[in-house]
Design an enzyme around this catalytic site. Sequence first.
Site, short mmCIF file in Angstrom:
data_model
loop_
_atom_site.label_atom_id
_atom_site.label_comp_id
_atom_site.label_asym_id
_atom_site.label_seq_id
_atom_site.Cartn_x
_atom_site.Cartn_y
_atom_site.Cartn_z
N ASP A 72 -21.96 45.98 -48.38
CA ASP A 72 -22.54 45.10 -49.38
C ASP A 72 -23.23 43.93 -48.67
O ASP A 72 -22.61 43.20 -47.91
CB ASP A 72 -21.43 44.61 -50.30
CG ASP A 72 -21.90 43.77 -51.46
OD1 ASP A 72 -22.84 42.97 -51.28
OD2 ASP A 72 -21.33 43.89 -52.55
N VAL A 73 -24.52 43.77 -48.92
CA VAL A 73 -25.30 42.71 -48.27
C VAL A 73 -24.72 41.34 -48.62
O VAL A 73 -24.58 40.46 -47.75
CB VAL A 73 -26.78 42.81 -48.68
CG1 VAL A 73 -27.57 41.60 -48.18
CG2 VAL A 73 -27.40 44.10 -48.16
N ASP A 74 -24.38 41.13 -49.88
CA ASP A 74 -23.85 39.84 -50.33
C ASP A 74 -22.54 39.52 -49.62
O ASP A 74 -22.34 38.41 -49.11
CB ASP A 74 -23.64 39.90 -51.84
CG ASP A 74 -23.87 38.57 -52.53
OD1 ASP A 74 -24.25 37.60 -51.85
OD2 ASP A 74 -23.71 38.51 -53.76
N ASP A 75 -21.62 40.48 -49.59
CA ASP A 75 -20.34 40.27 -48.90
C ASP A 75 -20.57 39.97 -47.43
O ASP A 75 -19.89 39.12 -46.85
CB ASP A 75 -19.48 41.53 -49.04
CG ASP A 75 -18.82 41.63 -50.40
OD1 ASP A 75 -17.61 41.37 -50.48
OD2 ASP A 75 -19.51 41.97 -51.38
#
Length: 656
Positions: A394-397
């Site tokens: 996950d890019v956000d994580d």
Amino acid sequence: MAADGSALSGSLLTSEALEQAVKNAQAALSNRQNADGHWVYELEADATIPAEYVLLEHFLDKIDDPLQQKIGNYLRRIQSDEHDGWPLYHDGQFDLSASVKAYFALKAIGDDINAPHMARARKAILSHGGAARANVFTRFQLALFGEVPWRALPVMPVELMLLPRKAFFSVWNMSYWSRVVIAPLTVLAALKPVAVNPRQIRVRELFVAPPETVTDWIRGPYRSAWGHVFKGIDSALRVVTPFIPAKTHKKAIKAAVDFIEPRLNGEDGLGAIYPAMANVVMMYRAMGVPDNDPRAMTALKSVQNLLVIKEHEAYCQPCVSPIWDTGLSGHAMIEAASGPQGIAPEKTREELSKAVSWLRDKQILSVKGDWAINKPDLAPGGWAFQYGNDYYPDVDDTAVVGMLLHREGDPKSTEAIERARQWIIGMQSTNGGWGAFDIDNNKEMLNHIPFSDHGALLDPPTADVTARCISFLAQLGHTEDRQVIERGLDYLRKDQEKDGSWFGRWGTNYIYGTWSVLCAFNAAGISHDDPAVIKAVEWLRSVQREDGGWGEDCASYEGAARGVYKKSLPSQTAWGALGLMAAGRRDDPAVAKAMSWLASQQDENGEWQEDPYNAVGFPKVFYLRYHGYKQFFPLFALSRYRNLEKSNSRRVDFGF
């Protein structure tokens, strides 16, 4: 009420009361940390996932009656007293599909259809067109139980799994969540199994007309003229697909299974999300795989791991969020530890060190996931959202965890941070933004096919994820990354709404998006007097509630007023205040009022309570309630407010 029992909302918060609020909140968050260093909170959706779990047990004839009774208690509790059905979020409007599934599940559990709550639900369902008008995924559930014919579903031939990346309808052009849900679903659609359904539960009473008499299952409303075009294609496919050679059909089923099995993640399950995991369980049964086969046993266990079982109630989570919860909790703890007295710095350092060590071990370094279809030469370096989901980091994580590792400062994290940096840079889409899991996943026309009546088949770049990536790269401060950051900033400027806010794709909603972008602008060195910043600040001020808090209804995803709710909420008050502080407005009276409101709402355990949902899976379709948001975000905001008081510049030094 404040820790000392006094009402603080509407009055200035003393430094002593502020320090006590931070201390109590940090202690509460510390107590929630697991022994190995990570945090994980419940992640709650609506009635659909618990209802589907009940039906899964009936599909398999593996019914756990005590558990189902607890799920029944949960479903009855969240039924609306206003519209008699089930909403998609707390206090939301009637949702037909959620209501059909909840009614079906309660009947399977054993509720009498003439019981008042069932009669009211049935009347509401029929008044909205009945089960025949439910969404595609609900009709799929009904088809598995023989309640609707398979022609009630859009054509999704398993041969889709044979299409190459360049083909328009290829699964590689869809989002990760669509890909992992569709792969086993196409096998089910090909094999057309029928649930064991040992108690022969039927819901014919939910149909306005007998399902076999319905001639037009796909009738819109369409999002555009493309909907009519794709309906025509669907009609043509119904004629063509029966003539696909058996050899090709068999090859396609094998291709689907070959796609699925490397991505099963053991007991974390396919894609680590419930719909895909449940579809795999049913797929194995439909294929004749014995229940004692390790594949089938592990697939079922992965679903059961999502259950939250309490004394009187139970429900099934859509997934779990340990990486996200640990990253955000770590940021709140490190912000709280930056203060002077009473925080036990040594203990906090140990807690942070354990969290960071746990996170480092979870970094995905050896698996090239589906994202590599577009970036085959990019080395892996991200983090997933769940405990294990190596094909789908996950890019956000990754950005949030990268910022935490950098702030915590352990030299052991140097390589992990650099691998994350390189991966984030490589995941930037051509328009300058970042999506959550894929690059350039933006073939918008796919959202108009009949199967995509939820309108969430894709993972295009969004403001909130883009903001986090910019914050991470800016915090690291590599001069060679400036061009990447500038492209991201250009994307954000173009994406700003006319009123000054930003849409929050993954959190509710414009308050979340605006806070995220203001953090990125601050980290990237954008002037606090920049017109875009001023416009955003004025918007945040305009939607602040009289009591000093902020709140936003999930209905803002459905066209309701932005940044508005009937009450203030802890998580959103923290976002609003953090946004203003990122914009250099720490001394703004609006921030002081927000801090007083947060302190006034803290309970004797140092925690906050929040029933409304605070995030979204798919706007208008699927909403989420992160149980941790109401704990770590208020601590983060109160701590930053305290820390900036001692800062000469009033400038936030980190990207988050």
